[in-house]
Design a protein around this motif. Structure first.
Motif, PDB file in Angstrom:
ATOM      1  N   SER A   1       0.833  -1.204   0.000  1.00  0.00           N
ATOM      2  CA  SER A   1       0.000   0.000   0.000  1.00  0.00           C
ATOM      3  C   SER A   1       0.872   1.260   0.000  1.00  0.00           C
TER       4      SER A   1
ATOM      5  N   SER B   1       1.688   5.188  -0.318  1.00  0.00           N
ATOM      6  CA  SER B   1       0.948   6.436  -0.121  1.00  0.00           C
ATOM      7  C   SER B   1       1.857   7.590  -0.516  1.00  0.00           C
TER       8      SER B   1
ATOM      9  N   LEU C   1      -3.863   1.075  -4.219  1.00  0.00           N
ATOM     10  CA  LEU C   1      -3.535   2.424  -4.694  1.00  0.00           C
ATOM     11  C   LEU C   1      -4.350   3.525  -4.017  1.00  0.00           C
ATOM     12  N   ARG C   2      -5.138   3.188  -3.013  1.00  0.00           N
ATOM     13  CA  ARG C   2      -6.025   4.189  -2.402  1.00  0.00           C
ATOM     14  C   ARG C   2      -5.281   5.364  -1.774  1.00  0.00           C
TER      15      ARG C   2
ATOM     16  N   VAL D   1      -2.463   6.696  -2.964  1.00  0.00           N
ATOM     17  CA  VAL D   1      -1.620   7.362  -3.964  1.00  0.00           C
ATOM     18  C   VAL D   1      -2.239   8.704  -4.326  1.00  0.00           C
TER      19      VAL D   1
ATOM     20  N   GLY E   1      -7.216   3.633  -7.048  1.00  0.00           N
ATOM     21  CA  GLY E   1      -6.841   4.803  -6.272  1.00  0.00           C
ATOM     22  C   GLY E   1      -7.855   5.917  -6.431  1.00  0.00           C
TER      23      GLY E   1
END
Length: 114
Positions: free
Chosen positions: A21, A23, A52-53, A55, A85
């Motif tokens: 994950s 960031s 991709l949340r 990013v 994302g």
């Protein structure tokens, strides 16, 4: 780009899954870091999920990373999935035609389905 948010990579092993994950920004400076984390996976990992949340920005280095990870995991016999994302990142994947080439799942838990 968001220069205020430091780039970090969260890594969680869930049974035979490796959840990566990142960031912050995925660009030419940080894409190799994501690759190193995935490449260093334990041999018992059978699925890699790239979440991709977190990013905030992705450039073509990030697109190339996704293409290469997808191909490399297929060649290694490891399943690969990505959690979408934010809208700007998802729009980039759509424009590059990657949403049809990658396994996109709605959540980390959704990667186990299918």
């Amino acid at each position: 780009m968001d220069g205020n948010q430091p780039f970090e990579i969260g890594v969680v092993r869930r049974e035979r899954d490796l959840v990566v994950s990142p960031s912050g920004d995925i660009d030419m400076a940080t894409a190799p870091e994501v690759r190193r984390v995935v490449d260093a996976r334990d041999p018992g990992v059978t699925r890699v999920v790239l979440d991709l949340r977190g990013v905030t920005f992705m450039d073509t280095s990030g697109l190339l990373l996704l293409i290469e990870l997808n191909r490399g995991m297929q060649e290694a016999g490891v399943a690969f999935a990505a959690v979408p994302g934010p809208r700007s990142v998802q729009r980039l994947l759509d424009m590059a035609g990657l949403t049809g080439r990658l396994r996109i799942v709605e959540s980390v838990d959704g990667a186990a389905d299918g």
